[in-house]
Design a protein around this motif. Structure first.
Motif, PDB file in Angstrom:
ATOM      1  N   GLN A 102     -76.497  83.007 -46.725  1.00 33.58           N
ATOM      2  CA  GLN A 102     -76.537  82.703 -48.158  1.00 33.58           C
ATOM      3  C   GLN A 102     -77.364  83.765 -48.867  1.00 33.58           C
ATOM      4  N   ASN A 103     -76.820  84.318 -49.960  1.00 30.36           N
ATOM      5  CA  ASN A 103     -77.510  85.349 -50.727  1.00 30.36           C
ATOM      6  C   ASN A 103     -78.390  84.717 -51.801  1.00 30.36           C
ATOM      7  N   LEU A 104     -79.625  85.203 -51.868  1.00 27.48           N
ATOM      8  CA  LEU A 104     -80.610  84.655 -52.793  1.00 27.48           C
ATOM      9  C   LEU A 104     -81.203  85.775 -53.632  1.00 27.48           C
ATOM     10  N   LEU A 105     -81.339  85.536 -54.940  1.00 29.87           N
ATOM     11  CA  LEU A 105     -81.991  86.475 -55.842  1.00 29.87           C
ATOM     12  C   LEU A 105     -83.428  86.016 -56.040  1.00 29.87           C
ATOM     13  N   VAL A 106     -84.355  86.974 -56.090  1.00 29.63           N
ATOM     14  CA  VAL A 106     -85.782  86.651 -56.027  1.00 29.63           C
ATOM     15  C   VAL A 106     -86.449  86.885 -57.381  1.00 29.63           C
ATOM     16  N   PRO A 107     -86.948  85.836 -58.044  1.00 27.01           N
ATOM     17  CA  PRO A 107     -87.724  86.001 -59.284  1.00 27.01           C
ATOM     18  C   PRO A 107     -89.042  86.699 -58.998  1.00 27.01           C
ATOM     19  N   ILE A 108     -89.696  87.172 -60.049  1.00 23.07           N
ATOM     20  CA  ILE A 108     -90.909  87.980 -59.848  1.00 23.07           C
ATOM     21  C   ILE A 108     -92.100  87.148 -59.395  1.00 23.07           C
ATOM     22  N   ASP A 109     -92.068  85.813 -59.568  1.00 21.55           N
ATOM     23  CA  ASP A 109     -93.224  84.985 -59.180  1.00 21.55           C
ATOM     24  C   ASP A 109     -93.024  84.311 -57.827  1.00 21.55           C
ATOM     25  N   ALA A 110     -91.981  84.687 -57.082  1.00 21.27           N
ATOM     26  CA  ALA A 110     -91.711  84.057 -55.792  1.00 21.27           C
ATOM     27  C   ALA A 110     -92.745  84.486 -54.751  1.00 21.27           C
ATOM     28  N   LYS A 111     -93.161  83.529 -53.904  1.00 23.33           N
ATOM     29  CA  LYS A 111     -94.070  83.825 -52.794  1.00 23.33           C
ATOM     30  C   LYS A 111     -93.351  83.735 -51.449  1.00 23.33           C
ATOM     31  N   ILE A 112     -92.385  82.847 -51.335  1.00 23.70           N
ATOM     32  CA  ILE A 112     -91.582  82.651 -50.113  1.00 23.70           C
ATOM     33  C   ILE A 112     -92.497  82.454 -48.899  1.00 23.70           C
ATOM     34  N   GLU A 113     -93.279  81.405 -48.914  1.00 24.26           N
ATOM     35  CA  GLU A 113     -94.211  81.151 -47.822  1.00 24.26           C
ATOM     36  C   GLU A 113     -93.548  80.445 -46.644  1.00 24.26           C
ATOM     37  N   ASP A 114     -92.460  79.701 -46.898  1.00 21.72           N
ATOM     38  CA  ASP A 114     -91.747  79.017 -45.825  1.00 21.72           C
ATOM     39  C   ASP A 114     -90.336  78.713 -46.314  1.00 21.72           C
ATOM     40  N   GLU A 115     -89.563  78.018 -45.469  1.00 22.01           N
ATOM     41  CA  GLU A 115     -88.178  77.737 -45.827  1.00 22.01           C
ATOM     42  C   GLU A 115     -88.057  76.847 -47.055  1.00 22.01           C
ATOM     43  N   THR A 116     -89.028  75.977 -47.257  1.00 19.41           N
ATOM     44  CA  THR A 116     -88.988  75.102 -48.433  1.00 19.41           C
ATOM     45  C   THR A 116     -88.988  75.919 -49.720  1.00 19.41           C
ATOM     46  N   SER A 117     -89.660  77.053 -49.694  1.00 20.43           N
ATOM     47  CA  SER A 117     -89.759  77.889 -50.892  1.00 20.43           C
ATOM     48  C   SER A 117     -88.401  78.372 -51.373  1.00 20.43           C
ATOM     49  N   LEU A 118     -87.439  78.491 -50.459  1.00 15.33           N
ATOM     50  CA  LEU A 118     -86.148  79.049 -50.836  1.00 15.33           C
ATOM     51  C   LEU A 118     -85.462  78.213 -51.912  1.00 15.33           C
ATOM     52  N   ASP A 119     -85.556  76.895 -51.803  1.00  9.11           N
ATOM     53  CA  ASP A 119     -84.892  76.026 -52.768  1.00  9.11           C
ATOM     54  C   ASP A 119     -85.601  75.991 -54.114  1.00  9.11           C
ATOM     55  N   PHE A 120     -86.895  76.286 -54.130  1.00  9.56           N
ATOM     56  CA  PHE A 120     -87.676  76.117 -55.345  1.00  9.56           C
ATOM     57  C   PHE A 120     -88.180  77.431 -55.950  1.00  9.56           C
ATOM     58  N   GLU A 121     -87.905  78.569 -55.273  1.00  8.11           N
ATOM     59  CA  GLU A 121     -88.435  79.844 -55.772  1.00  8.11           C
ATOM     60  C   GLU A 121     -87.375  80.931 -55.871  1.00  8.11           C
ATOM     61  N   THR A 122     -86.155  80.672 -55.431  1.00 10.57           N
ATOM     62  CA  THR A 122     -85.087  81.672 -55.496  1.00 10.57           C
ATOM     63  C   THR A 122     -83.859  81.081 -56.188  1.00 10.57           C
ATOM     64  N   ILE A 123     -82.975  81.972 -56.618  1.00  8.62           N
ATOM     65  CA  ILE A 123     -81.724  81.566 -57.260  1.00  8.62           C
ATOM     66  C   ILE A 123     -80.567  81.984 -56.367  1.00  8.62           C
ATOM     67  N   SER A 124     -79.748  81.052 -55.961  1.00  8.05           N
ATOM     68  CA  SER A 124     -78.612  81.342 -55.088  1.00  8.05           C
ATOM     69  C   SER A 124     -77.511  82.051 -55.868  1.00  8.05           C
ATOM     70  N   VAL A 125     -76.947  83.082 -55.255  1.00  4.88           N
ATOM     71  CA  VAL A 125     -75.812  83.772 -55.879  1.00  4.88           C
ATOM     72  C   VAL A 125     -74.626  82.817 -56.005  1.00  4.88           C
ATOM     73  N   ASP A 126     -74.450  81.966 -55.016  1.00  3.41           N
ATOM     74  CA  ASP A 126     -73.356  80.993 -55.078  1.00  3.41           C
ATOM     75  C   ASP A 126     -73.487  80.093 -56.309  1.00  3.41           C
ATOM     76  N   PHE A 127     -74.707  79.737 -56.650  1.00  3.68           N
ATOM     77  CA  PHE A 127     -74.945  78.896 -57.824  1.00  3.68           C
ATOM     78  C   PHE A 127     -74.454  79.600 -59.102  1.00  3.68           C
ATOM     79  N   ILE A 128     -74.737  80.893 -59.203  1.00  9.54           N
ATOM     80  CA  ILE A 128     -74.298  81.634 -60.390  1.00  9.54           C
ATOM     81  C   ILE A 128     -72.786  81.803 -60.379  1.00  9.54           C
TER      82      ILE A 128
END
Length: 512
Positions: A102-128
């Motif tokens: 799954q391709n994810l776009l990363v906002p400038i405030d993302a930390k990506i500390e664990d897998e949970t962060s993916l749903d709450f800190e990135t934007i999925s290309v599929d969503f767009i």
């Protein structure tokens, strides 16, 4: 009523006019990252793409250096406008990552500390893409997001060996069916799974080529992307090849210029769809001249592109200061100047080699040349060489921790501090000339360090040898004792028992 019918027929026969077609674009460039390596070009990339698309009649929803909340809001605004569009287009420049395909776009405030962060800190290309498929005829996606992303490596480490394989380099392939069916164009800055270059100029190689060609008159998007791919491949010295997947039932032309009435119906006086006959020869002549000019420039470039001489690249720039390959020519000049400077300062600088006496510093032109991931990658360091670089930074007084060959944030900070201390453009990445300077500055300390390491290794080896000898001696002694006790007849307890028995027998015999 008759005029109305004529107008409708003219539109049907000549195609939808760009002025009437609904075109909507989402353009985002993220570079000012707060928790990972910032990128210098995405904001410029997005700004130039937005300007170019507006000139092509797109209603552009744009954002630069956006947080997660900002990106969600921008995508929502785009989704509302894109509904029912003739063309919906996405352009994104910045950090991206793929996890589990799954391709994810990363906002400038993302930390990506664990897998949970993916749903709450990135934007999925599929969503767009889902927002672009609602009654939209043609979807176009341009992702300049395959850059090297430290956040992905951090996530992979924290996921552990069993799941880290889900985090891939670059971006994952997008099937055109996923983007809404037959009318789709998906373009990556480089092949799926590969990492793209951010570029040494104000734009990435991919965006530079895309901006250069996307408004080519009467060129289909397929032709445009072929030219973009060729430019990027040449400008990156064949290190980066854009990837394009298209499923179109016909040609899509973003900058269509009329060359005259195409039917008798269109010539009946509909000003919106007809062009004076005199315009056709002029347009045709202009297109021919443009093609000739392009072929001429390409011939000149093919003549100089493999040159090792600065003068050849400068000759191209003199003839085409704003040419298709101008940025690459300038980069080639910088690279040759850097190589010449390294040769002058230290003719044989390689990791681990003995350097010449330390110079006072780099000449002004070299001090102004910024280090980039590309200039550092050109040095070809392996893990051992990187450990040596970290050791030299420690010796120079810029603590980067234990040399492990991994250039994380602490090492990058050490490189930046060393650059600042030497009046060099501080980027956290080396150029060949900068590495030459560091090697020369730490020549004495590094030689002493190597001697100390060798002494300790020799002492450790001697200690291990002594310990081994003692162990062998002890083992031999034990074996000898065992042999004496066992091989000599019997142990002391057994001897006493036998002695007592024999004494009793003898004593009895005497007593009888």
């Amino acid at each position: 009523m008759f005029k109305y019918v004529i107008a409708v027929l003219a539109i049907i026969l000549t195609g939808i006019s760009p002025a009437l077609a609904k075109r909507v674009a989402l353009v985002i460039g993220n570079g000012a990252y707060e928790h990972t390596v910032p990128l210098p070009n995405p904001a410029n990339d997005a700004e130039q793409m937005a300007s170019k698309l507006r000139g092509l009649g797109f209603d552009v929803v744009a954002g630069q250096d956006q947080s997660y909340t900002d990106m969600r809001r921008t995508v929502m605004e785009f989704a509302k406008k894109a509904y029912g569009a003739e063309i919906a287009l996405l352009f994104y420049a910045g950090h991206g990552m793929q996890v589990g395909g799954q391709n994810l776009l990363v906002p400038i405030d993302a930390k990506i500390e664990d897998e949970t962060s993916l749903d709450f800190e990135t934007i999925s290309v599929d969503f767009i893409l889902r927002q672009m498929s609602k009654d939209v005829k043609v979807q176009m996606v341009f992702l300049d997001a395959c850059r090297d992303n430290p956040l992905a490596r951090t996530l992979a480490r924290r996921m552990g060996p069993s799941r880290s394989g889900n985090v891939g380099a670059g971006l994952a392939e997008i099937k055109v069916d996923d983007a809404g069916g037959e009318g789709s164009v998906i373009a990556f800055a480089t092949s799926p799974g590969d990492v793209a270059l951010d570029g040494e100029g104000s734009n990435s190689p991919f965006t530079s080529a895309l901006v250069r060609h996307i408004d080519t008159p009467n060129a289909s998007i397929q032709t445009i992307m072929t030219r973009v791919t060729g430019d990027v491949y040449e400008e990156t010295e064949k290190r980066q090849r854009p990837w394009v997947n298209a499923s179109l039932i016909g040609e899509v032309i973003l900058n269509k210029t009329e060359t005259g009435p195409t039917t008798d119906v269109a010539a009946l006086g509909n000003a919106a769809t007809s062009v004076p006959q005199a315009a056709a020869p002029a347009a045709s002549s202009a297109a021919t001249q443009s093609t000739i000019a392009w072929e001429r420039e390409k011939l000149v470039w093919n003549t100089v592109k493999d040159s090792k001489t600065i003068a050849d690249y400068q000759a191209y720039l003199d003839a085409y200061p704003n040419g298709t390959f101008a940025n690459f020519a300038r980069n080639s000049i910088k690279r040759l100047e850097s190589a010449n400077q390294v040769a002058a300062v230290n003719p044989a600088v390689v990791p681990g080699a003995t350097a010449t006496p330390a110079p006072a510093g780099l000449p002004d032109p070299q001090a102004a040349v910024p280090g980039t991931p590309e200039t550092e990658a050109a040095l070809g360091w392996n893990r051992t060489a990187r450990r040596q670089v970290q050791t030299r930074l420690n010796l120079a007084g810029h603590n980067v921790g234990r040399p492990d060959g991994a250039f994380g944030p602490k090492t990058r900070a050490g490189v930046t501090n060393w650059q600042l201390a030497n009046g060099i453009s501080a980027t956290g990445y080396f150029t060949p000339a900068q590495y030459s300077l560091l090697t020369a500055q730490t020549a004495g300390q590094y030689a002493a360090y190597q001697e100390e390491v060798a002494r300790k290794q020799k002492a450790a080896a001697a200690s291990r040898s002594t310990t081994q000898r003692r162990t062998n001696t002890t083992t031999t002694t034990r074996r000898t004792n065992n042999n004496n006790n066992n091989g000599g007849g019997m142990n002391p307890a057994g001897a006493a028992f036998i002695g007592g028995v024999l004494g009793g027998v003898i004593g009895g015999a005497i007593g009888r």
